[in-house]
Design an enzyme around this catalytic site. Sequence first.
Site, PDB file in Angstrom:
ATOM      1  N   GLU A 165       0.803  -1.230   0.000  1.00 34.53           N
ATOM      2  CA  GLU A 165       0.000   0.000   0.000  1.00 34.53           C
ATOM      3  C   GLU A 165       0.831   1.273   0.000  1.00 34.53           C
ATOM      4  OE1 GLU A 165      -3.005  -0.129   3.050  1.00 34.53           O
ATOM      5  OE2 GLU A 165      -4.020  -1.811   2.101  1.00 34.53           O
ATOM      6  N   GLU A 266      -5.339  -9.030   1.267  1.00 36.01           N
ATOM      7  CA  GLU A 266      -6.198  -8.778   2.434  1.00 36.01           C
ATOM      8  C   GLU A 266      -7.620  -8.810   1.888  1.00 36.01           C
ATOM      9  OE1 GLU A 266      -5.361  -4.890   4.109  1.00 36.01           O
ATOM     10  OE2 GLU A 266      -3.324  -5.429   4.681  1.00 36.01           O
TER      11      GLU A 266
END
Length: 459
Positions: A165, A266
């Site tokens: 990220e 995720e």
Amino acid sequence: MKTFAIVSALAAVGLVSASPTPTEQQKPNKRASLPTVTASGNAFWAGKDRFYVRGIDYQPGGSSGNSDPLADETVCKRDIAEFKKLGVNTIRVYMTDNSKNHDTCMNLLADDGIYVILDANNPKYSINRFSPAKSYNADYLQSVFATIDEFIKYDNTLAFFSGNEVINDMPNSTLSARYVKATTRDMRQYIANRGYRQVPVGYSAADVEQNRMQLAQYMNCGTDDERSDFFAFNDYSWCNTDFKTSGWDVKVKNFTDYGLPIFLSEYGCIDNGRDFGEVQALMSSDMTGVYSGGLVYEYTYEENHFGIVQISGDTAKEMDGFTKYQSALSKYPAPTGAAGAASTTHSVACPTKDSNWLVDSTLLPEMPSKAKDYMKNGAGTGPGLDGPGSQDSGSDDIPDATPGSGVATGTPTGTSSSSSTASASDNAAGPSFNGPMNKGPFVVTGVAVLFSLIGTLLL
Ligand SMILES: *[C@@H]1O[C@H](CO)[C@@H](O)[C@H](O)[C@H]1NC(C)=O
Ligand SMILES: *[C@@H]1O[C@H](CO)[C@@H](O)[C@H](O)[C@H]1NC(C)=O
């Protein structure tokens, strides 16, 4: 291994009596039965069998707890028992200390058939999304390479993440993608140059609709030495009831013929009752041709409320979500056979610059010259999680590398034809996704968020 061979040879001639209880020396034998995982075509393979990630994200203490659960025997023993009960085959660990030994925890995981995906970054040694050139330097790469040195020796190391990220929904953060891609290139080159097993390397992207496709294309475009071995993204959009309503059908369409394995690093919306309907979809023919499973976020219950066990000292109390994920996994086993996997890997076209994607060059930054020495001599002892850090060690001015000058060997397995069309040809407007900014996980899981905060504090 050597000791074991000698002991068994002696035992065979009756000089040492065979011990009835397993000894340390016998363990490697047992572990050898766990096949290593490779990336080939657009899928993962464990030996000859297709491998799906059916896992969980493991980050006890949350993203702000800068500690390594695999370096602490008490912690990992408590949790491995639960992983086994849950039925996962993979865990993702966000932070590990490359100055510590991981034999005990890694081997216990292997004994239970559990693979590990490791983030090679940590808060102090990472790319800073708003100061990427400076944070891409030899100190940073030394830490990344030392993490590879520490974990690549274990058969159950499944893959490395070159970043998590780093790129978010701010258009200017897309400029850091060049440095993440350079890190991916360097990690793959290090693995090849050190003669290591070819453990797959790729990036774990945030759940950002406005640059998801460009980022995916970018990580799989250009010469083979610059491309990733897989792509992964975090996805919290299954807050509805099914494959279509969640918009996952579009995510399958968009990534069809992407050319590399993809999985969700995720997933798991929390306002849908957490029945993990995602597992059924991920294991069904709707998805298996394109996706190789995913990791539920997350194991321990933290402030963000995503966890499925409550930790208190040495005990782990299973919550409702634990039982639900456990039943979903047992109800929806991995399919057999190739399940629609493509047999060849290929690149896609590089994305073009637009208002959401600011990268206008296909050239990557050149590897810092000092880091090139690690290729020959190894990275040496890692700085651990508490070293001086690397985010400000570099300079803002890094020359571009000559394209294709990176890895001599270690290109992805399979045929690497250069497909000239990007996979994303579909413009169907799916339902609007719950962007990461609306969902807890981005803010809370984003190790990258923490990284940039630290970066800001240092400025
Ligand atoms: C990037 O853009 C955001 C939002 O527009 C802004 O707040 C931030 O200061 C920018 N950062 C840099 C390094 O330009
Ligand atoms: C699918 O691809 C189209 C075209 O690139 C893009 O506009 C859209 O946002 C993508 N959808 C998803 C869910 O990634």
